[in-house]
Every structure is written in structure tokens, then in C-alpha cells.
Design a protein around this motif. Structure first.
Motif, PDB file in Angstrom:
ATOM      1  N   LEU A  15      13.142   2.136 -17.022  1.00 50.80           N
ATOM      2  CA  LEU A  15      14.354   1.025 -17.075  1.00 50.80           C
ATOM      3  C   LEU A  15      13.917   0.028 -17.809  1.00 50.80           C
ATOM      4  CD1 LEU A  15      16.458   1.249 -13.360  1.00 50.80           C
ATOM      5  CD2 LEU A  15      17.251   2.485 -16.359  1.00 50.80           C
ATOM      6  N   LEU A  16      12.231  -0.565 -17.841  1.00 51.23           N
ATOM      7  CA  LEU A  16      11.559  -1.985 -18.457  1.00 51.23           C
ATOM      8  C   LEU A  16      10.876  -1.681 -19.460  1.00 51.23           C
ATOM      9  CD1 LEU A  16      10.075  -3.918 -14.957  1.00 51.23           C
ATOM     10  CD2 LEU A  16      12.332  -3.805 -15.496  1.00 51.23           C
ATOM     11  N   ARG A  17      10.618  -0.778 -19.816  1.00 47.94           N
ATOM     12  CA  ARG A  17      10.465   0.148 -20.665  1.00 47.94           C
ATOM     13  C   ARG A  17      11.954   0.469 -21.925  1.00 47.94           C
ATOM     14  NH1 ARG A  17       5.185   1.683 -19.785  1.00 47.94           N
ATOM     15  NH2 ARG A  17       6.247   3.453 -18.865  1.00 47.94           N
ATOM     16  N   SER A  18      12.667   0.996 -21.710  1.00 52.92           N
ATOM     17  CA  SER A  18      13.682   1.764 -21.894  1.00 52.92           C
ATOM     18  C   SER A  18      13.836   0.812 -22.905  1.00 52.92           C
ATOM     19  CB  SER A  18      14.201   2.697 -21.809  1.00 52.92           C
ATOM     20  OG  SER A  18      14.756   2.802 -19.821  1.00 52.92           O
ATOM     21  N   ARG A  19      14.808  -0.097 -21.858  1.00 55.52           N
ATOM     22  CA  ARG A  19      15.695  -0.803 -22.334  1.00 55.52           C
ATOM     23  C   ARG A  19      15.082  -2.568 -22.439  1.00 55.52           C
ATOM     24  NH1 ARG A  19      19.648  -1.435 -16.611  1.00 55.52           N
ATOM     25  NH2 ARG A  19      19.904   0.467 -17.441  1.00 55.52           N
ATOM     26  N   GLU A  20      16.008  -3.417 -23.642  1.00 52.79           N
ATOM     27  CA  GLU A  20      15.288  -4.326 -24.391  1.00 52.79           C
ATOM     28  C   GLU A  20      15.285  -5.582 -23.324  1.00 52.79           C
ATOM     29  OE1 GLU A  20      16.757  -7.228 -27.031  1.00 52.79           O
ATOM     30  OE2 GLU A  20      17.410  -5.802 -27.248  1.00 52.79           O
ATOM     31  N   ASN A  21      14.097  -6.349 -22.380  1.00 53.80           N
ATOM     32  CA  ASN A  21      14.157  -7.297 -21.974  1.00 53.80           C
ATOM     33  C   ASN A  21      14.656  -8.649 -22.581  1.00 53.80           C
ATOM     34  OD1 ASN A  21      13.465  -5.414 -20.023  1.00 53.80           O
ATOM     35  ND2 ASN A  21      11.453  -5.876 -20.122  1.00 53.80           N
ATOM     36  N   ASN A  22      15.552  -9.287 -22.336  1.00 51.43           N
ATOM     37  CA  ASN A  22      16.512 -10.500 -22.547  1.00 51.43           C
ATOM     38  C   ASN A  22      15.633 -11.362 -21.707  1.00 51.43           C
ATOM     39  OD1 ASN A  22      17.567 -10.993 -25.235  1.00 51.43           O
ATOM     40  ND2 ASN A  22      19.428 -11.001 -24.535  1.00 51.43           N
ATOM     41  N   LEU A  23      15.012 -12.641 -22.695  1.00 57.14           N
ATOM     42  CA  LEU A  23      15.083 -13.726 -21.967  1.00 57.14           C
ATOM     43  C   LEU A  23      15.563 -14.318 -22.159  1.00 57.14           C
ATOM     44  CD1 LEU A  23      12.487 -15.139 -20.415  1.00 57.14           C
ATOM     45  CD2 LEU A  23      12.280 -16.443 -22.619  1.00 57.14           C
ATOM     46  N   VAL A  24      16.083 -15.007 -20.569  1.00 60.03           N
ATOM     47  CA  VAL A  24      17.346 -15.641 -20.643  1.00 60.03           C
ATOM     48  C   VAL A  24      16.962 -17.366 -20.886  1.00 60.03           C
ATOM     49  CG1 VAL A  24      20.051 -16.809 -19.641  1.00 60.03           C
ATOM     50  CG2 VAL A  24      18.484 -14.350 -19.365  1.00 60.03           C
ATOM     51  N   SER A 116      23.431  -8.516 -18.398  1.00 56.72           N
ATOM     52  CA  SER A 116      22.613  -7.687 -18.310  1.00 56.72           C
ATOM     53  C   SER A 116      23.625  -6.477 -18.903  1.00 56.72           C
ATOM     54  CB  SER A 116      21.785  -7.191 -17.352  1.00 56.72           C
ATOM     55  OG  SER A 116      22.022  -7.134 -15.818  1.00 56.72           O
ATOM     56  N   THR A 117      23.220  -5.572 -19.674  1.00 53.55           N
ATOM     57  CA  THR A 117      24.128  -4.270 -19.838  1.00 53.55           C
ATOM     58  C   THR A 117      23.025  -2.497 -19.553  1.00 53.55           C
ATOM     59  OG1 THR A 117      23.409  -4.200 -22.705  1.00 53.55           O
ATOM     60  CG2 THR A 117      25.512  -5.910 -21.427  1.00 53.55           C
ATOM     61  N   GLU A 118      23.045  -1.767 -20.301  1.00 48.43           N
ATOM     62  CA  GLU A 118      22.410  -0.267 -19.787  1.00 48.43           C
ATOM     63  C   GLU A 118      22.045  -0.685 -21.235  1.00 48.43           C
ATOM     64  OE1 GLU A 118      26.124   1.923 -19.167  1.00 48.43           O
ATOM     65  OE2 GLU A 118      26.312   2.159 -17.637  1.00 48.43           O
ATOM     66  N   GLN A 119      21.951  -1.184 -21.873  1.00 51.57           N
ATOM     67  CA  GLN A 119      20.777  -1.544 -23.314  1.00 51.57           C
ATOM     68  C   GLN A 119      19.627  -2.350 -22.713  1.00 51.57           C
ATOM     69  OE1 GLN A 119      24.130  -1.185 -23.913  1.00 51.57           O
ATOM     70  NE2 GLN A 119      23.917   0.843 -23.484  1.00 51.57           N
ATOM     71  N   LYS A 120      20.253  -3.956 -22.527  1.00 45.09           N
ATOM     72  CA  LYS A 120      19.324  -4.789 -22.005  1.00 45.09           C
ATOM     73  C   LYS A 120      19.703  -5.292 -20.727  1.00 45.09           C
ATOM     74  CE  LYS A 120      20.682  -7.470 -27.042  1.00 45.09           C
ATOM     75  NZ  LYS A 120      20.790  -8.414 -27.358  1.00 45.09           N
ATOM     76  N   ASN A 121      18.372  -5.742 -20.164  1.00 42.25           N
ATOM     77  CA  ASN A 121      18.025  -6.068 -19.496  1.00 42.25           C
ATOM     78  C   ASN A 121      17.682  -7.587 -19.398  1.00 42.25           C
ATOM     79  OD1 ASN A 121      17.150  -3.778 -17.505  1.00 42.25           O
ATOM     80  ND2 ASN A 121      15.203  -3.856 -18.707  1.00 42.25           N
ATOM     81  N   ALA A 122      17.969  -8.853 -17.264  1.00 43.60           N
ATOM     82  CA  ALA A 122      18.174 -10.669 -18.167  1.00 43.60           C
ATOM     83  C   ALA A 122      17.179 -10.448 -17.518  1.00 43.60           C
ATOM     84  CB  ALA A 122      19.201 -10.948 -18.005  1.00 43.60           C
ATOM     85  N   MET A 123      15.653 -11.666 -17.966  1.00 48.00           N
ATOM     86  CA  MET A 123      15.019 -11.241 -17.999  1.00 48.00           C
ATOM     87  C   MET A 123      14.915 -13.056 -17.763  1.00 48.00           C
ATOM     88  SD  MET A 123      10.389 -11.411 -19.464  1.00 48.00           S
ATOM     89  CE  MET A 123      11.347 -11.211 -20.676  1.00 48.00           C
ATOM     90  N   VAL A 124      14.429 -13.917 -16.768  1.00 46.12           N
ATOM     91  CA  VAL A 124      13.836 -14.926 -16.208  1.00 46.12           C
ATOM     92  C   VAL A 124      12.710 -15.704 -16.274  1.00 46.12           C
ATOM     93  CG1 VAL A 124      14.463 -17.672 -14.923  1.00 46.12           C
ATOM     94  CG2 VAL A 124      16.098 -15.425 -15.892  1.00 46.12           C
ATOM     95  N   ARG A 125      11.562 -17.101 -16.497  1.00 45.78           N
ATOM     96  CA  ARG A 125      10.124 -16.853 -16.073  1.00 45.78           C
ATOM     97  C   ARG A 125      10.586 -17.997 -15.207  1.00 45.78           C
ATOM     98  NH1 ARG A 125       8.935 -15.817 -22.235  1.00 45.78           N
ATOM     99  NH2 ARG A 125       8.159 -13.039 -21.639  1.00 45.78           N
TER     100      ARG A 125
END
Length: 139
Positions: A15-24, A116-125
Motif C-alpha cells: 500500500l505504501l509502494r503501490s500508491r503515490e506518497n504525496n508530501l503535504v 487521500s485517495t485510492e491512488q495517493k497517500n498523504a504524508m506529513v514529515r
């Protein structure tokens, strides 16, 4: 001799690899104790999420609502970087999956709106900066 290597959870990694991890957003934190609270943003529509902290599952298939889902982070100079990834398990009744993240660290408070969607995860650093230390230039 026992094999002590940690085997990654393949579904998680998938799930972490198949979707784009979008840096918010990247947040500079000056406190060692960080509280992250997640709420459904806007209308409560049965959005369900899983949350990974540094690629480890910390919340699994939790429904967002007006009541907070809480995660506590510990930050210090030996552990200054953390990555929180929110994965949409569904899109609720009103796509996309939206949440409001409220981060409290000492006297710092941040509000981050996450989609977040089924294509993109949302990432916060999270980047720890020692109080009185030199801030790190953010990208």
C-alpha cells in the motif's frame, strides 16, 4: 542461530509502494512530545484510514469522526525525523477521504488538511529542531 531480521509486512509495504506518497507538509518541531489528532474534515461521511509512522502501522482501518484519533510521537536529537503516512481505506460517502490533522508540540500548534485517495497517500514529515537550535531549511 536464530534469524532476527525483521520481515516487512508485505501488504503494508504494498500500500505504501503501490500508491503515490504525496508530501503535504513538513513541520519543524521544537518539543520532544508531539500529539497528533486526526478528525474527519467537513461532513462525517465514514472515511476510514490507516496510519503508518515511519512505515509501521499505528492505526488500522479507523473511522474518522468528530472525536479525535490520537497518536503520540517522541522526538529528540537521536531520532529527529518522523514520517506519518495516512492511507485511505475507503473514500467515505463523499470522496475523497479528507481529514484534519491537529499537531500540538509544546506551544506549537499546526492544522494540516489532508486528502487521500485510492491512488495517493498523504504524508506529513516531522523534523525535530532543538529549542534555540538553528532551523533546518525546508524544501
Amino acid at each position: 542461530k536464530k534469524d532476527l531480521t525483521v520481515k516487512p509486512n508485505t501488504k503494508t509495504q504494498g500500500l505504501l509502494r503501490s500508491r503515490e506518497n504525496n508530501l503535504v507538509q513538513t513541520l519543524q518541531i521544537t518539543s520532544e512530545d508531539v500529539i497528533v489528532k486526526l478528525y474527519d474534515n467537513g461532513e462525517i461521511d465514514d472515511d476510514t484510514i490507516s496510519v503508518y509512522l515511519d512505515k509501521k502501522l499505528v492505526l488500522s482501518k479507523k473511522r474518522l469522526s468528530a472525536a479525535a484519533l490520537s497518536i503520540n510521537l517522541k522526538m529528540d536529537e537521536s531520532n529527529p525525523d518522523h514520517e506519518l503516512i495516512m492511507v485511505a481505506e475507503n473514500l467515505g460517502r463523499i470522496p475523497p477521504n479528507t481529514s484534519l490533522m491537529i499537531v500540538t508540540a509544546g506551544d506549537q500548534r499546526y492544522e494540516v488538511r489532508i486528502t487521500s485517495t485510492e491512488q495517493k497517500n498523504a504524508m506529513v514529515r516531522f523534523k525535530y529542531v532543538k529549542p534555540g537550535g538553528v532551523p533546518i531549511p525546508l524544501p
